[in-house]
Write an enzyme that holds these catalytic residues in place. Sequence first.
Site, PDB file in Angstrom:
ATOM      1  N   THR A 342       0.794  -1.243  -0.013  1.00  0.00           N
ATOM      2  CA  THR A 342       0.061   0.077   0.006  1.00  0.00           C
ATOM      3  C   THR A 342       0.867   1.133  -0.030  1.00  0.00           C
ATOM      4  O   THR A 342       2.025   1.196  -0.088  1.00  0.00           O
ATOM      5  CB  THR A 342      -0.882   0.066   1.238  1.00  0.00           C
ATOM      6  OG1 THR A 342      -1.625   1.105   1.205  1.00  0.00           O
ATOM      7  CG2 THR A 342      -0.013   0.016   2.446  1.00  0.00           C
ATOM      8  N   GLY A 424       2.672  -2.543   4.271  1.00  0.00           N
ATOM      9  CA  GLY A 424       3.251  -3.704   4.787  1.00  0.00           C
ATOM     10  C   GLY A 424       2.079  -4.485   5.467  1.00  0.00           C
ATOM     11  O   GLY A 424       2.518  -5.397   6.013  1.00  0.00           O
TER      12      GLY A 424
END
Length: 529
Positions: A342, A424
């Site tokens: 992301t 993550g």
Amino acid sequence: MRAANISTPYRAMVTSPSIAASEAGAQVLRDGGTAIEAVVTTASVLAVTYPHFCGIGGDAVWMVADRTGKVSSFLGIGQAALDARYDAGVPIPLRGPASTLTTACTVDSWQHALDHSARHWGGTRKLADLIEPAIGLAENGFPVSKSQCFWLNFRKDDYRNWPGFAEIFAPNGQPYKEEEIFVQSHLAKSLKLIAKNGARDFYEGDLAARIAKGLEEAGSPIRARDLELTRTRTADAVSLDYGDVTLFAPPAPTQGLATLMTMGILRELGIKDWDESNPDHFHLVIEAIKRAFLERDRIGDPDGTNLDFSDMLGAEMLRKNAADIAIDQAMEWPYPFRHGDTVFLAATDAQGNCASVLQSTYFDWGSGVVAGDTGIVWQNRGAAFSTIDGHPNQLKPGKRPFYTLNPGLALRNGKPCLLYGTQGADGQPQTLAMLLTRLTDFGLSPADALSRPRFLLGKTFSDSRDSLKLEADAGPTVFAELENRGHILREIEAQSALAGQAGIIRIAPDGSVDGAHDPRSDGAAIGIV
């Protein structure tokens, strides 16, 4: 440039993993725009320049606060298709059309946030104007980043089977090289439709029809009705007092509760009694993460269910888990790792209003499916659902999946003082716990907190073992002592991409700001004087 010059008294700031995106947002702030307006511009540019980690075919989770400390969370999370089907007990495919089970809410979240900005912050800028830089970059091209090249090459054996993908990202069978100019003409046309007709065109207009047609032809269960039903929701944030700050995170179905539970366990342990980055610091954060992750599996979409997560931040639960941690012994950890990539972006404006955001298509390159001729890569967030009957995160039509995204912000004396977040999936609470302890317990600057060594617990795309990945610059003493306590270690390089790409903006009591973006990224924090 990773960190803004902290010797300069900045009054506003934006941070993101792409310098081009940060600069676009910074220009909005220079022109007097609000933090939300700056973030929308930054987010739209990232949807073009960071297609491997985010895009308009994905979702976004927001945390916002005004200068008085009023906090809100915007959950731009798509829901499962009404025709979503699965075989009980059989995992949902991670890529391809069968993983495109949920709609995409990023574009709706941009307009939802802008409406908040207009109502409460005096915002005046329109979505069409704010996404102009993104349209220009998609139409005219931009130099491909090192990060995009890495992830394109990493998936070179996979993407040739992804519908419509190779034609855009590896034309003539050759993936783009670093600094090569990359044009996305179909995506530019889609963004132009959004600019012309508004955000809801993605869900109810001409663009929606093209998206639905393209997804259906690829084999996705998503239909026009699913797009029409997609809406961003304003929700009450969850919070935890930690030292002299109050930490805020988005509520379920995100893992914000797990991040705050980790910090609550550390609060009970009294982590200030240890030195920063010594073996005790690493050990206690790791062990707190394990306890929070064991509780996290209870989290699912609270809508229409009787799920109750309130005890996760209760005093009894926090004390119990803190007491379970031994200073000299690691808990065994054979549990699976949740993947996901992301982008984190944030901004604060001259009036003291703040926005902290994560935008994602779940895995790198999402599902890999391009929605027809729109140029939009669709997310694979539906793969996060469980197919186990009775599971809190069991796939059901119209349901939102468990979500790893959890951007954060903190108040001190009732006013915003920190904006933070990271890439993550499972790594998000781990990285945030190290950053927050360094910032609040040990007084490090944003740049120093981000540059210090970090860890990642569990399996990753490059290592299927249930080991503790630790950056090499943690030093031999930390490695030796953690091994003595029973941690199964694997050394990874300093500043490793496995440790996530985080960002921080810090706001002083006088309103001046400093910040940084991760040295592990291509990005920057840009301050406005």
